[in-house]
Design an enzyme around this catalytic site. Sequence first.
Site, short mmCIF file in Angstrom:
data_model
loop_
_atom_site.label_atom_id
_atom_site.label_comp_id
_atom_site.label_asym_id
_atom_site.label_seq_id
_atom_site.Cartn_x
_atom_site.Cartn_y
_atom_site.Cartn_z
CD GLN A 1 -16.47 -7.88 31.95
OE1 GLN A 1 -17.43 -8.02 31.04
NE2 GLN A 1 -16.35 -6.80 32.44
CB CYS B 1 -14.67 -1.77 31.63
SG CYS B 1 -14.59 -3.68 31.56
CG LEU B 2 -20.43 -3.46 34.00
CD1 LEU B 2 -21.26 -4.66 33.75
CD2 LEU B 2 -20.83 -2.51 34.83
CG HIS C 1 -15.61 -3.07 25.91
ND1 HIS C 1 -14.94 -2.07 26.63
CD2 HIS C 1 -15.71 -4.06 27.21
CE1 HIS C 1 -14.98 -2.28 27.98
NE2 HIS C 1 -15.51 -3.48 28.17
N GLY D 1 -22.63 -4.30 28.24
CA GLY D 1 -22.37 -5.59 27.77
C GLY D 1 -21.67 -6.15 29.08
NI NI Z 1 -15.59 -4.57 29.92
#
Ligand code: NI
Length: 182
Positions: free
Chosen positions: A56, A105-106, A147, A51
């Site tokens: 981000q 998480c990216l 998230h 996701g």
């Molecule tokens: Ni994330």
Amino acid sequence: MLARMAIHEILKMGDARLLRVAQPVREFDTDALHQLVADLIDTMRAAQGAGLAAPQIGVGLQVVVFGGGAPNPRYPDRPLVPRTVLVNPVVTPLGDEQEDDWEGCLSIPGLRGRVPRWRRVRYVGRDPYGDPIAREAEGFHARVVQHECDHLVGKLYPMRMRDLALLGYTDVLFPGVALEDD
Ligand code: NI
């Protein structure tokens, strides 16, 4: 319309833009919104994430994408989550049951942490055309939604952890296993 392909840099933890509260989208079915969604999906795919949220990639709007794609051979037992684009989401827990599981998480590459989440949730929002989405989800699907939507209120998963002893490097926690960040 023909969207140009654009893979964006993903901001990493420490960048103040990840801590902001995102603004609601006010106009639907616009070129700008469709382009943002295309960019989020391209960037998520390129990073092999589960996701991605607009903050981000430095966009302070309430837009998240998650799920979709073919089953990941590295994750044969991970349940499939439908490809979803969710605008202005609201997530509500169903029941009071929580469960802990590992998350990545990216924006926090290379790490994993054990995070408590609601086991079952209802989520509502809109698609990019403004049509309503309303679903109930549980388990991994519910976790991904929580998230990603947390990114819209400036929360990264370590901020949800109860025990930071359960935060670690992926290759140390899971030696020999290739895991994606999400
Ligand atoms: Ni994330």
